[in-house]
Design a protein around this motif. Structure first.
Motif, PDB file in Angstrom:
ATOM      1  N   ASP A 131      38.970  38.316  37.419  1.00 10.28           N
ATOM      2  CA  ASP A 131      39.828  37.132  37.410  1.00 10.28           C
ATOM      3  C   ASP A 131      38.963  35.899  37.151  1.00 10.28           C
ATOM      4  O   ASP A 131      37.748  35.977  36.976  1.00 10.28           O
ATOM      5  CB  ASP A 131      40.624  37.023  38.714  1.00 10.28           C
ATOM      6  CG  ASP A 131      39.748  36.862  39.952  1.00 10.28           C
ATOM      7  OD1 ASP A 131      38.519  36.701  39.810  1.00 10.28           O
ATOM      8  OD2 ASP A 131      40.294  36.895  41.071  1.00 10.28           O
ATOM      9  N   ASP A 132      39.597  34.721  37.117  1.00  9.62           N
ATOM     10  CA  ASP A 132      38.859  33.511  36.751  1.00  9.62           C
ATOM     11  C   ASP A 132      37.801  33.138  37.782  1.00  9.62           C
ATOM     12  O   ASP A 132      36.756  32.585  37.430  1.00  9.62           O
ATOM     13  CB  ASP A 132      39.850  32.349  36.537  1.00  9.62           C
ATOM     14  CG  ASP A 132      40.693  32.571  35.295  1.00  9.62           C
ATOM     15  OD1 ASP A 132      40.142  32.490  34.192  1.00  9.62           O
ATOM     16  OD2 ASP A 132      41.900  32.840  35.432  1.00  9.62           O
ATOM     17  N   TRP A 133      38.063  33.418  39.057  1.00 14.71           N
ATOM     18  CA  TRP A 133      37.037  33.160  40.072  1.00 14.71           C
ATOM     19  C   TRP A 133      35.849  34.089  39.882  1.00 14.71           C
ATOM     20  O   TRP A 133      34.687  33.663  39.932  1.00 14.71           O
ATOM     21  CB  TRP A 133      37.620  33.330  41.477  1.00 14.71           C
ATOM     22  CG  TRP A 133      36.612  33.166  42.573  1.00 14.71           C
ATOM     23  CD1 TRP A 133      35.777  32.099  42.767  1.00 14.71           C
ATOM     24  CD2 TRP A 133      36.314  34.104  43.620  1.00 14.71           C
ATOM     25  NE1 TRP A 133      34.981  32.313  43.881  1.00 14.71           N
ATOM     26  CE2 TRP A 133      35.297  33.526  44.424  1.00 14.71           C
ATOM     27  CE3 TRP A 133      36.819  35.357  43.956  1.00 14.71           C
ATOM     28  CZ2 TRP A 133      34.763  34.176  45.546  1.00 14.71           C
ATOM     29  CZ3 TRP A 133      36.307  36.003  45.078  1.00 14.71           C
ATOM     30  CH2 TRP A 133      35.291  35.420  45.856  1.00 14.71           C
ATOM     31  N   TYR A 170      31.154  27.812  45.654  1.00 17.87           N
ATOM     32  CA  TYR A 170      31.482  29.123  45.101  1.00 17.87           C
ATOM     33  C   TYR A 170      32.542  29.860  45.916  1.00 17.87           C
ATOM     34  O   TYR A 170      33.005  30.917  45.501  1.00 17.87           O
ATOM     35  CB  TYR A 170      30.215  29.979  44.987  1.00 17.87           C
ATOM     36  CG  TYR A 170      29.199  29.426  44.019  1.00 17.87           C
ATOM     37  CD1 TYR A 170      29.540  29.179  42.691  1.00 17.87           C
ATOM     38  CD2 TYR A 170      27.897  29.143  44.437  1.00 17.87           C
ATOM     39  CE1 TYR A 170      28.603  28.666  41.799  1.00 17.87           C
ATOM     40  CE2 TYR A 170      26.954  28.629  43.554  1.00 17.87           C
ATOM     41  CZ  TYR A 170      27.323  28.396  42.239  1.00 17.87           C
ATOM     42  OH  TYR A 170      26.393  27.881  41.357  1.00 17.87           O
ATOM     43  N   HIS A 171      32.892  29.343  47.071  1.00 17.50           N
ATOM     44  CA  HIS A 171      33.934  29.980  47.883  1.00 17.50           C
ATOM     45  C   HIS A 171      35.243  29.965  47.100  1.00 17.50           C
ATOM     46  O   HIS A 171      35.558  29.001  46.394  1.00 17.50           O
ATOM     47  CB  HIS A 171      34.098  29.241  49.210  1.00 17.50           C
ATOM     48  CG  HIS A 171      34.931  29.978  50.205  1.00 17.50           C
ATOM     49  ND1 HIS A 171      36.313  29.997  50.159  1.00 17.50           N
ATOM     50  CD2 HIS A 171      34.586  30.737  51.285  1.00 17.50           C
ATOM     51  CE1 HIS A 171      36.774  30.717  51.167  1.00 17.50           C
ATOM     52  NE2 HIS A 171      35.748  31.185  51.863  1.00 17.50           N
ATOM     53  N   VAL A 172      36.044  31.020  47.231  1.00 12.33           N
ATOM     54  CA  VAL A 172      37.253  31.128  46.419  1.00 12.33           C
ATOM     55  C   VAL A 172      38.228  29.981  46.675  1.00 12.33           C
ATOM     56  O   VAL A 172      38.883  29.486  45.752  1.00 12.33           O
ATOM     57  CB  VAL A 172      37.939  32.499  46.627  1.00 12.33           C
ATOM     58  CG1 VAL A 172      38.477  32.651  48.047  1.00 12.33           C
ATOM     59  CG2 VAL A 172      39.036  32.718  45.589  1.00 12.33           C
ATOM     60  N   ASP A 173      38.333  29.502  47.921  1.00  9.52           N
ATOM     61  CA  ASP A 173      39.253  28.403  48.202  1.00  9.52           C
ATOM     62  C   ASP A 173      38.724  27.078  47.659  1.00  9.52           C
ATOM     63  O   ASP A 173      39.501  26.219  47.241  1.00  9.52           O
ATOM     64  CB  ASP A 173      39.530  28.313  49.706  1.00  9.52           C
ATOM     65  CG  ASP A 173      40.325  29.505  50.201  1.00  9.52           C
ATOM     66  OD1 ASP A 173      41.289  29.885  49.523  1.00  9.52           O
ATOM     67  OD2 ASP A 173      39.963  30.070  51.240  1.00  9.52           O
ATOM     68  N   SER A 174      37.394  26.926  47.640  1.00  9.47           N
ATOM     69  CA  SER A 174      36.815  25.757  46.970  1.00  9.47           C
ATOM     70  C   SER A 174      37.090  25.825  45.477  1.00  9.47           C
ATOM     71  O   SER A 174      37.453  24.816  44.850  1.00  9.47           O
ATOM     72  CB  SER A 174      35.300  25.698  47.217  1.00  9.47           C
ATOM     73  OG  SER A 174      35.011  25.499  48.576  1.00  9.47           O
ATOM     74  N   PHE A 175      36.919  27.014  44.895  1.00  7.87           N
ATOM     75  CA  PHE A 175      37.156  27.191  43.461  1.00  7.87           C
ATOM     76  C   PHE A 175      38.590  26.835  43.094  1.00  7.87           C
ATOM     77  O   PHE A 175      38.845  26.118  42.120  1.00  7.87           O
ATOM     78  CB  PHE A 175      36.846  28.639  43.055  1.00  7.87           C
ATOM     79  CG  PHE A 175      37.289  28.986  41.667  1.00  7.87           C
ATOM     80  CD1 PHE A 175      36.548  28.589  40.557  1.00  7.87           C
ATOM     81  CD2 PHE A 175      38.462  29.713  41.457  1.00  7.87           C
ATOM     82  CE1 PHE A 175      36.973  28.901  39.263  1.00  7.87           C
ATOM     83  CE2 PHE A 175      38.887  30.030  40.176  1.00  7.87           C
ATOM     84  CZ  PHE A 175      38.146  29.625  39.075  1.00  7.87           C
ATOM     85  N   VAL A 176      39.549  27.314  43.879  1.00  6.05           N
ATOM     86  CA  VAL A 176      40.960  27.038  43.582  1.00  6.05           C
ATOM     87  C   VAL A 176      41.249  25.545  43.691  1.00  6.05           C
ATOM     88  O   VAL A 176      41.864  24.940  42.802  1.00  6.05           O
ATOM     89  CB  VAL A 176      41.877  27.850  44.518  1.00  6.05           C
ATOM     90  CG1 VAL A 176      43.331  27.375  44.408  1.00  6.05           C
ATOM     91  CG2 VAL A 176      41.793  29.336  44.178  1.00  6.05           C
ATOM     92  N   GLY A 177      40.812  24.927  44.793  1.00  6.39           N
ATOM     93  CA  GLY A 177      41.051  23.497  44.968  1.00  6.39           C
ATOM     94  C   GLY A 177      40.373  22.665  43.896  1.00  6.39           C
ATOM     95  O   GLY A 177      40.979  21.742  43.324  1.00  6.39           O
ATOM     96  N   ASP A 178      39.122  22.982  43.569  1.00  5.01           N
ATOM     97  CA  ASP A 178      38.383  22.221  42.561  1.00  5.01           C
ATOM     98  C   ASP A 178      39.000  22.396  41.175  1.00  5.01           C
ATOM     99  O   ASP A 178      39.079  21.435  40.391  1.00  5.01           O
ATOM    100  CB  ASP A 178      36.920  22.662  42.538  1.00  5.01           C
ATOM    101  CG  ASP A 178      36.170  22.303  43.812  1.00  5.01           C
ATOM    102  OD1 ASP A 178      36.690  21.482  44.592  1.00  5.01           O
ATOM    103  OD2 ASP A 178      35.079  22.868  44.029  1.00  5.01           O
ATOM    104  N   ASP A 207      35.742  34.123  56.183  1.00  7.59           N
ATOM    105  CA  ASP A 207      34.379  33.825  55.724  1.00  7.59           C
ATOM    106  C   ASP A 207      34.206  32.370  55.276  1.00  7.59           C
ATOM    107  O   ASP A 207      33.752  32.119  54.159  1.00  7.59           O
ATOM    108  CB  ASP A 207      34.009  34.770  54.574  1.00  7.59           C
ATOM    109  CG  ASP A 207      34.922  34.606  53.370  1.00  7.59           C
ATOM    110  OD1 ASP A 207      35.961  33.902  53.474  1.00  7.59           O
ATOM    111  OD2 ASP A 207      34.600  35.156  52.300  1.00  7.59           O
ATOM    112  N   PRO A 208      34.527  31.387  56.092  1.00 10.00           N
ATOM    113  CA  PRO A 208      34.341  29.999  55.677  1.00 10.00           C
ATOM    114  C   PRO A 208      32.867  29.629  55.608  1.00 10.00           C
ATOM    115  O   PRO A 208      32.022  30.257  56.256  1.00 10.00           O
ATOM    116  CB  PRO A 208      35.040  29.212  56.794  1.00 10.00           C
ATOM    117  CG  PRO A 208      34.870  30.077  57.993  1.00 10.00           C
ATOM    118  CD  PRO A 208      34.987  31.492  57.491  1.00 10.00           C
TER     119      PRO A 208
END
Length: 493
Positions: A131-133, A170-178, A207-208
């Motif tokens: 996927d994109d992440w 690189y965290h997936v939630d950072s990636f989505v928000g960014d 895993d934050p």
């Protein structure tokens, strides 16, 4: 006048009791608090499915699992979605993050998709491209952290809670928000926008990044709720679920049977910290909308697909029908104008099945006949609606729940034993009253209510199952005749 932009933010596996402004003081959620204080909060909102795919398929098709056949991890991209209706009405529809489509990369009505699925999704195993992440990680010389069970010798003791191993970005939630912020900063605004932002967190693994874990070092985290002899009066599937996740060696292994209170509390801190990471990204999204002149013409909806037991009942994750597993945060803020209902908390029962009709109502898009929810717009405008729901329903593998404000019944398909709770006396659902003679008539009444609901639902959506069309005719019975063909259907609530 230009139609409003709709921003729909949906997290994954976030419980109802995770927003500070809703009375949960251990949480650090200033931006979710802003939505609560400036919008309308539905404090008794329930998911239509107890797992990710079942709930999301119901939310986006507007139909319950018994009408789509999507009770768990089933394919559903061939079903109609109200996203397509928005697109046909001139909206540019974009998904950034998690949708949990099946197949994963299906468009589901969107013009653009930037896909970020489960943190531990092994695409290579199924012969799929990343996927994109995943591509973002690879492009930066990193790998998706798939095998934490092999990375930590004591993984079964960690209850799926570890700090994020890479840089925060690189965290997936950072990636989505960014990614969402970057996309908004480049949007030309020629059309009205429907933007669905799907954060994969706080779904396990918990895993934050360490910065967010540190924020909860001294937090007074509520302990998990359970009774030592619960399983003796609960359906056997609950003990089986606990033992399966305890004894099966994989990344999701989790042992609540032997965990002590401090271990569970530490895990819960990680969970809360992941929500605070998401909250920070929501703040950045709001700032981007405002900077780009979009916020004043935006309706923002925030919710989660279902909850997480977090050790309550000594059980893992979701799958069952306890409130922590399927009661979720749900807020709507119409930024187009100040409203007398701003900051109001609505305690009426609502379902996430209502999201589709609500969004279509805001966008003046014709609502297909088969949508099973009701629009909630009057709650935002007036603070109430006529005839609030008496019951909400949830379905998943072999389970069907009917819940009122005061009682809950869970029917196990083709089994004589189930669950019945008096929520006024037992809000944590520890004492199963299924065989209690004093509740015999109530159990029968709830069974009849559930039968009435599912019978009407199946009948009125029979036309959709035949034709997959937005409109169809049904035969409605009359007192003095066999019936008339009508377009649409009576209110099912």
């Amino acid at each position: 006048m230009k139609q409003p932009n709709i921003v729909f933010i949906i997290t994954d596996q976030q419980r109802y009791d995770t927003i500070n402004a809703h009375g949960y003081g251990h949480m650090i959620t200033p931006n979710m608090d802003r939505l609560a204080n400036e919008g309308v909060s539905f404090t008794s909102a329930f998911a239509p499915g107890a797992t990710c795919v079942a709930s999301r398929a119901a939310i986006f098709t507007g139909m319950y699992p018994h009408n789509t056949g999507v009770y768990s991890f089933n394919r559903w991209a061939h079903q109609n979605t109200w996203v397509t209706d928005l697109a046909d009405n001139g909206y540019h529809c974009v998904n950034i993050g998690k949708m949990h489509c099946d197949p994963i990369f299906a468009q589901n009505g969107f013009h653009e998709r930037w896909v970020a699925e489960n943190k531990c999704q092994d695409f290579e195993k199924f012969g799929l491209a990343e996927d994109d992440w995943g591509k973002f990680l690879i492009g930066n010389g990193l790998k998706r952290p798939l095998n934490r069970a092999e990375m930590y010798s004591d993984w079964d003791k960690k209850l799926n809670a570890v700090p994020w191993e890479y840089e925060e970005r690189y965290h997936v939630d950072s990636f989505v928000g960014d990614t969402a912020v970057k996309w908004l900063n480049n949007w030309d605004q020629r059309k009205s926008l429907f933007l669905e932002i799907g954060f994969p967190g706080p779904h396990e693994p918990y895993d934050p990044p360490q910065r967010f874990i540190d924020m909860y070092e001294d937090a007074d985290i509520p302990e998990h709720k359970f009774s030592d002899d619960e399983f003796s009066k609960k359906p056997k599937q609950q003990r089986t679920l606990q033992q399966w996740f305890k004894n099966t060696p994989h990344n999701a292994v989790i042992n609540y049977e032997d965990a002590d209170a401090e271990d569970v509390k530490k895990m819960r801190k990680h969970y809360c910290a992941n929500i605070t990471l998401i909250d920070e990204k929501i703040g950045q999204l709001l700032e981007s909308l405002e900077t780009n002149g979009m916020l004043e013409n935006t309706v923002l909806i925030f919710t989660s697909d279902h909850g997480d037991s977090l050790g309550d009942h000594k059980l893992p994750y979701k799958w069952l029908m306890y409130d922590p597993m399927n009661r979720v945060p749900f807020m709507i803020k119409d930024f187009r104008k100040p409203n007398k209902t701003d900051g109001k908390k609505i305690d009426d029962l609502v379902s996430l099945i209502d999201i589709g009709p609500t969004i279509l109502n805001y966008t003046k898009t014709e609502t297909p006949v088969y949508l099973e929810g009701r629009p909630l717009n009057d709650y935002v405008e007036k603070g109430s609606i006529e005839a609030p729901c008496q019951y909400v329903f949830c379905e998943d593998n072999y389970l069907m729940m009917i819940r009122s404000k005061t009682h809950k019944m869970v029917y196990y398909i083709d089994q004589e034993y189930g669950e019945l709770y008096d929520l006024t006396q037992d809000p944590h659902e520890l004492s199963n009253l299924w065989d209690d003679e004093k509740y015999k008539m109530l159990k029968m009444e709830l069974k009849c209510r559930a039968l009435d609901w599912i019978a009407k639902s199946c009948y009125f959506n029979g036309g959709y199952k035949q034709t997959k069309s937005r409109d169809y005719k049904i035969r409605w019975p009359e007192k003095d005749g066999f019936g008339l063909y009508l377009q649409g259907r009576p209110d099912m609530v």
